[in-house]
Design an enzyme around this catalytic site. Structure first.
Site, PDB file in Angstrom:
ATOM      1  N   GLU A  37       1.603  -0.291  -4.912  1.00  0.00           N
ATOM      2  CA  GLU A  37       0.806   1.013  -4.920  1.00  0.00           C
ATOM      3  C   GLU A  37       1.934   2.242  -4.645  1.00  0.00           C
ATOM      4  O   GLU A  37       2.206   2.530  -4.243  1.00  0.00           O
ATOM      5  CB  GLU A  37      -0.507   0.939  -4.421  1.00  0.00           C
ATOM      6  CG  GLU A  37      -1.613   1.791  -4.444  1.00  0.00           C
ATOM      7  CD  GLU A  37      -2.681   1.906  -3.142  1.00  0.00           C
ATOM      8  OE1 GLU A  37      -3.755   2.735  -3.926  1.00  0.00           O
ATOM      9  OE2 GLU A  37      -1.985   1.886  -2.015  1.00  0.00           O
ATOM     10  N   ASP A  39       1.003  -1.003   0.071  1.00  0.00           N
ATOM     11  CA  ASP A  39       0.785   0.003   0.180  1.00  0.00           C
ATOM     12  C   ASP A  39       0.721   1.475  -0.260  1.00  0.00           C
ATOM     13  O   ASP A  39       1.469   1.392   0.625  1.00  0.00           O
ATOM     14  CB  ASP A  39      -0.989  -0.253   0.725  1.00  0.00           C
ATOM     15  CG  ASP A  39      -2.162   1.380   1.413  1.00  0.00           C
ATOM     16  OD1 ASP A  39      -2.594   1.114   0.631  1.00  0.00           O
ATOM     17  OD2 ASP A  39      -1.927   2.224   1.900  1.00  0.00           O
TER      18      ASP A  39
END
Length: 558
Positions: free
Chosen positions: A267, A207
């Site tokens: 990400e 993330d």
């Protein structure tokens, strides 16, 4: 198994709270995921990626982690993970976990220790700064003018009155940023990663991993919000792909990823420069297996105005980004991720096609045909395989088109109450779409039409075909065909070493289009389309009539 087996894998993202509830609390859980492993295997899935399921106060749906080594009771137990890994292994499938290490929850033991005292051994595990001064009321001013990523009217800094210092919290006050400059922080992250890899997890989705390195000067951001009138402004220039990011990622690769041969997808929002991307995903010396490049899903964003500003776009606006990255990765030995849906974006059939009852199925299949023939590792988001669309008009204005909630509605398993997501007498945590009775997994997997395939069956066939001809559809060269910017028809060739050349023609218009095949493209025959189960009866040269949202897959005669 090859070290690059994951390139041809089909990765399926599960948003766990909305997948399947088995204990009657209206919230999806790990036993629910375990109960659907055969369903996913039948679809053609190789890797399950589950969004965060660690212990969390759920201030941000699990992206605020309070313990990296403990499953949150709302989802199940650590033993459930062991069962899931074992069940997947029986079916030659694997599990990918979500890793959120730019920040933790403010309830994580590390932060509780850090905030307890300025002399705490873990004070340096987070980013603490003195106030920049005081305002006219005597209130302390944040160290700089950065705004929050999830609320640009607010400061990215949170004040602690006990120690009279601010801590950096780019997302929300409940999510303090870790200080990756501290070696002990990096070692603790490595340890948490090894914990799950030792349990049989194959890798991680990482993330906002490109935010882990901040410019240590922490300068003010350019004054841009609200025409310069706002108090706080986007400081991404100073923490996106920061000065030590690649160093930190190389360390993660050396210490953790390489020894375990782990699969990773990063990400990395706000990154579109090929030179920068290739440092991360180059297949020779890159740090990660691949990253999510958000150019396509961000096509309607307005730079500098936040995620809920809306810019009108045409098909050609996002097609050029697909073409760009297909070519860049081929020519420069990088690796793509293929996706157009996730938990943070509206549904693709509503966004790129027409989700009306008349055209929804054709549009969903058109998008499936495109994705299953593009080079890279493919990601399917839960519900995409049955054509789930956005909720009916629910909010006013831009929010109705761009809200993340569209992707987070519970899964439609059958026509029973709540779509089979939970028991009939249970209230689901979020509303179930009204069309679950007719648009669900049970209906689509059991469709037996002689003429057509359901959306699910179309995805299943497309994923099978992708694996059968992986040399072209996964690894093959992408060649653009007559893709003038603004065109509604997206056409391209995929060239494989063994299976030859394939022709893909996609009409993203809601109108009939007369499209002329370029003279240098030779089609031997059309083998599949999205209007009928069988081979399309279409000309192989000259002008081809394409119906609304019609897609064609053909063999090249060359």
């Amino acid at each position: 198994m090859s070290d690059t087996w994951w390139k041809a894998a089909v990765i399926y993202q599960i948003y766990p709270s909305s997948f399947k509830d088995t204990n009657g609390d209206g919230w999806g859980d790990l036993p629910g995921i375990i109960s659907k492993v055969d369903y996913l295997k039948n679809l053609g899935v190789d890797i399950l990626w589950i969004s965060p399921i660690y212990k969390s106060p759920q201030a941000d749906m699990g992206y605020d982690i309070a313990d990296y080594k403990l499953i949150d009771p709302i989802y199940g137990t650590n033993e459930d993970i062991d069962v899931l890994v074992a069940e997947l292994k029986k079916r030659d499938m694997k599990l990918m976990m979500d890793l959120v290490v730019n920040h933790t929850s403010n309830e994580h033991a590390w932060f509780v220790d850090s905030i307890s005292s300025k002399s705490s051994p873990k004070r340096s595990w987070y980013i603490w700064k003195d106030p920049a001064g005081s305002d006219s009321n005597g209130d302390p001013l944040p160290p700089n003018n950065w705004c929050q990523l999830l609320g640009d009217a607010n400061s990215a800094w949170t004040y602690d009155p006990e120690s009279k210092q601010f801590y950096l919290s780019l997302f929300t006050p409940e999510q303090p940023d870790l200080n990756w400059e501290t070696p002990e922080v990096r070692a603790a992250v490595h340890d948490a990663m090894r914990f799950w890899l030792d349990k049989g997890v194959c890798g991680y989705r990482m993330d906002v991993i490109n935010l882990i390195s901040k410019d240590q000067r922490f300068p003010d951001a350019p004054v841009t919000n609200d025409g310069g009138k706002a108090k706080y402004h986007p400081g991404s220039k100073w923490y996106t792909n920061g000065p030590r990011m690649h160093e930190f990622l190389r360390e993660v690769k050396r210490e953790v990823l390489a020894p375990y041969k782990a699969v990773t997808v990063g990400e990395m929002p706000g990154v579109s420069d090929p030179d920068e991307v290739l440092k991360t995903v180059h297949q020779g010396d890159g740090e990660l297996s691949m990253i999510f490049i958000f150019d396509v899903v961000d096509v309607d964003f307005v730079p500098g105005e936040g995620r809920l500003a809306l810019r009108p776009f045409k098909t050609g606006d996002w097609v050029k980004d697909v073409v760009k990255w297909q070519r860049v990765m081929w020519e420069r030995d990088g690796w793509n991720s293929v996706f157009i849906e996730n938990h943070d974006n509206p549904r693709s059939v509503s966004r790129y096609c027409d989700d009306s009852d008349e055209w929804r199925e054709k549009g969903a299949k058109l998008l499936a045909l495109m994705q299953t023939t593009l080079s890279g590792t493919i990601f399917v988001y839960q519900g995409e395989e049955i054509g789930v669309r956005n909720m009916p008009k629910y909010w006013d204005g831009v929010l109705d088109k761009k809200a993340r909630d569209h992707a987070r509605t519970p899964m439609h398993w059958d026509g029973s109450p709540h779509g089979g997501f939970c028991g009939k007498d249970v209230k689901p945590w979020m509303r179930v779409m009204d069309d679950y009775v007719t648009f669900n997994v049970d209906v689509q997997t059991n469709s037996n039409s002689d003429d057509d395939l359901s959306i699910w069956q179309y995805w299943q066939r497309g994923l099978s075909n992708r694996k059968a001809h992986a040399d072209a559809f996964v690894h093959g060269e992408f060649q653009s065909v007559d893709n003038a910017e603004g065109d509604d028809v997206f056409a391209y060739l995929k060239v494989g070493k063994e299976s030859g050349t394939w022709v893909i023609v996609l009409n993203f218009s809601g109108d009939e289009v007369q499209w002329r095949m370029p003279s240098n493209v030779k089609v031997q025959g059309w083998v599949a389309g999205n209007y009928l189960k069988g081979k399309p009866d279409k000309p192989t040269e000259g002008t081809i009539g394409l119906r609304p949202f019609e897609g064609l897959l053909g063999r090249s005669a060359a």
